[in-house]
Design an enzyme around this catalytic site. Structure first.
Site, mmCIF file in Angstrom:
data_model
loop_
_atom_site.group_PDB
_atom_site.id
_atom_site.type_symbol
_atom_site.label_atom_id
_atom_site.label_comp_id
_atom_site.label_asym_id
_atom_site.label_seq_id
_atom_site.Cartn_x
_atom_site.Cartn_y
_atom_site.Cartn_z
ATOM 1 N N THR A 141 -5.133 -32.904 18.407
ATOM 2 C CA THR A 141 -4.414 -34.120 18.782
ATOM 3 C C THR A 141 -2.920 -33.839 18.661
ATOM 4 O OG1 THR A 141 -4.166 -35.109 16.567
ATOM 5 C CG2 THR A 141 -6.307 -35.380 17.653
ATOM 6 N N CYS A 142 -2.107 -34.860 18.914
ATOM 7 C CA CYS A 142 -0.666 -34.647 18.818
ATOM 8 C C CYS A 142 -0.224 -34.377 17.386
ATOM 9 C CB CYS A 142 0.092 -35.847 19.382
ATOM 10 S SG CYS A 142 -0.199 -37.390 18.509
ATOM 11 N N GLU A 195 -4.975 -45.768 11.650
ATOM 12 C CA GLU A 195 -4.868 -45.855 13.116
ATOM 13 C C GLU A 195 -6.241 -45.642 13.753
ATOM 14 O OE1 GLU A 195 -4.819 -43.237 15.548
ATOM 15 O OE2 GLU A 195 -4.619 -41.384 14.403
ATOM 16 N N GLN A 252 -7.205 -44.681 16.887
ATOM 17 C CA GLN A 252 -7.460 -43.696 17.941
ATOM 18 C C GLN A 252 -8.156 -42.437 17.428
ATOM 19 O OE1 GLN A 252 -4.347 -45.407 17.910
ATOM 20 N NE2 GLN A 252 -5.434 -46.713 19.354
ATOM 21 N N GLN A 302 -10.972 -39.606 18.978
ATOM 22 C CA GLN A 302 -10.620 -38.199 19.179
ATOM 23 C C GLN A 302 -11.603 -37.269 18.471
ATOM 24 O OE1 GLN A 302 -6.658 -38.730 17.678
ATOM 25 N NE2 GLN A 302 -5.739 -38.829 19.722
ATOM 26 N N THR A 304 -2.901 -42.967 24.848
ATOM 27 C CA THR A 304 -1.637 -43.355 24.214
ATOM 28 C C THR A 304 -0.791 -44.198 25.157
ATOM 29 O OG1 THR A 304 -1.632 -41.381 22.811
ATOM 30 C CG2 THR A 304 0.474 -42.482 23.144
#
Length: 432
Positions: free
Chosen positions: A49-50, A106, A108, A112, A185
């Site tokens: 992920t980021c 969070e 998300q 993921q 996102t």
């Protein structure tokens, strides 16, 4: 095989290192194939992920995994964390629950993690060990979010960026906002922006149809990515989150946009790893660039506010880790018994088939039974006899003591029955 997790995240590595470590697009299946080719690895999954890149594996040792990551992105070793067995289980439970995220709780990250599991499974990189772990992870994360407020009023990197934009532009509803990308996102950013209303919303994406779908949902205008430079000067605020390997917005493009805007300030949020906007854009006088690392400071208040809920979620995870490890240990304890039973059954079936054939051929029954008894005794007792002989030669007291318990000298003595371990399968707390 041992369960390992190796990785780096926003706490251990800066964004420039994380973007080199990231696996995007077609690189992920190729990486899984490369991992599974290692003789020390039987199962593998990659979470990218980021904010993190993590390798989950069933492997003989961790050294080969570190070397593999170093080959992918040299210079990572000093930024890696490493967990094994129970601590690896705990780490994945915490990650999926959002307790290890930049924005505490969070939502998300669970999606993921599910994506990482699905990709690994689709490409044959998962076995029963990791598959069972991920399935349990989804259950634990769901329970932690249901039973605590760690996921209440969910805050994401995208919503944090939108809030910063609202704080920076008192009249965001009079501004033009450009979104680059059409993934999760950017979808979240579009949702938050449309709730607060902006004067004009532009959405640029490589696949125009995806941009058009998002634009129709939030009252925006879709652009092909090839038109990005032409429309950049119109944007007061830019949000970018794509899977591009190279920057999409360059310093030269922003300089030209600022000249066209007569130096009217621009606010840019680069929510991608690898980065979508050249880092040197932040050096321009009228361009204000935020990366995912910058946003960590902005979400610290949110983290403090969720600490109590996080503590409750940690307690749930502690309990579930203990139960999961207990289940694995109970399964491992049963394995030697299953092997012993399988050996006995296969030996019996083989010798019984041979005896029946001898009877069919007319051999006397007494002779067949005598041979069967001798053969069965010799075949079943040969492995333990050989092991005990070696134990005596090597002074292995543990094995000889175990043999004394299994085969006592006193005729007719029977040891107390061994209780079958009770493996909990429900999620209920143990009765007081």
């Amino acid at each position: 095989m041992t369960l390992w997790v190796l990785g780096l995240n926003h706490q251990t590595a800066p964004v420039d290192l994380r973007e080199r470590a990231a696996f995007a697009g077609d690189a992920l299946p190729r990486a899984l194939e490369s991992l599974r080719a290692l003789p020390q690895v039987s199962e593998a999954a990659l979470l990218s992920t980021c904010n993190r890149t993590e390798l989950y594996a069933m492997a003989d040792e961790a050294h080969s995994l570190v070397n593999w990551l170093e080959t992918h992105a040299p210079g990572l070793s000093g930024h890696l964390y490493q967990h094994r067995e129970a601590e690896a289980v705990r780490h994945l439970f915490r990650v999926a629950t959002g307790l290890d995220s930049m924005v505490l709780g969070e939502p998300q990250i669970l999606g993921q993690v599910k994506d990482a599991w699905a990709v690994a499974r689709a490409h044959g990189a998962l076995g029963s060990g990791l598959d069972r772990l991920f399935q349990q992870t989804f259950s634990v994360a769901k329970r932690a979010r249901t039973d605590t407020r760690v996921g209440a009023n969910p805050v994401s990197v995208a919503s944090t960026a939108v809030r910063l934009a609202q704080d920076s532009f008192a009249r965001l509803n009079e501004s033009t906002v450009l979104l680059i990308g059409a993934g999760e996102t950017i979808e979240l950013a579009a949702k938050h922006l449309s709730e607060g209303r902006v004067r004009r919303l532009l959405i640029a994406n490589r696949t125009l149809a995806h941009a058009q779908t998002l634009a129709s949902q939030h009252g925006g205008f879709a652009l092909p990515l090839t038109d990005l430079e032409r429309h950049l000067a119109e944007a007061d605020v830019v949000f970018s989150a794509t899977a591009a390997r190279e920057p999409l917005v360059t310093r030269a493009q922003v300089e030209q946009a600022l000249r066209t805007r007569k130096r009217k300030p621009m606010l840019l949020f680069d929510l991608a790893v690898p980065r979508d906007i050249e880092a040197s854009v932040g050096e321009l006088g009228d361009a204000y660039l935020y990366t995912v690392d910058d946003l960590e400071r902005a979400v610290e208040d949110n983290r403090r506010g969720r600490r109590e809920a996080a503590d409750q979620a940690e307690a749930i995870i502690d309990l579930q880790v203990a139960r999961y490890v207990e289940t694995l240990q109970a399964t491992a304890r049963q394995a030697p018994l299953k092997r012993l039973r399988a050996f006995g059954d296969s030996t019996r079936d083989e010798l019984l088939a041979k005896a029946r054939q001898q009877l069919h051929n007319g051999k006397p029954a007494d002779e067949v039974l005598e041979q069967l008894a001798h053969a069965l005794t010799n075949r079943l007792l040969h492995p333990p006899t050989a092991a005990l002989r070696n134990a005596a030669l090597n002074n292995d007291l543990e094995l000889t003591t175990a043999a004394d318990r299994l085969f006592p000298e006193k005729p007719g003595y029977q040891h107390p029955p061994i209780a079958t371990p009770i493996v909990r399968t429900d999620d209920a707390d143990p009765a007081p």
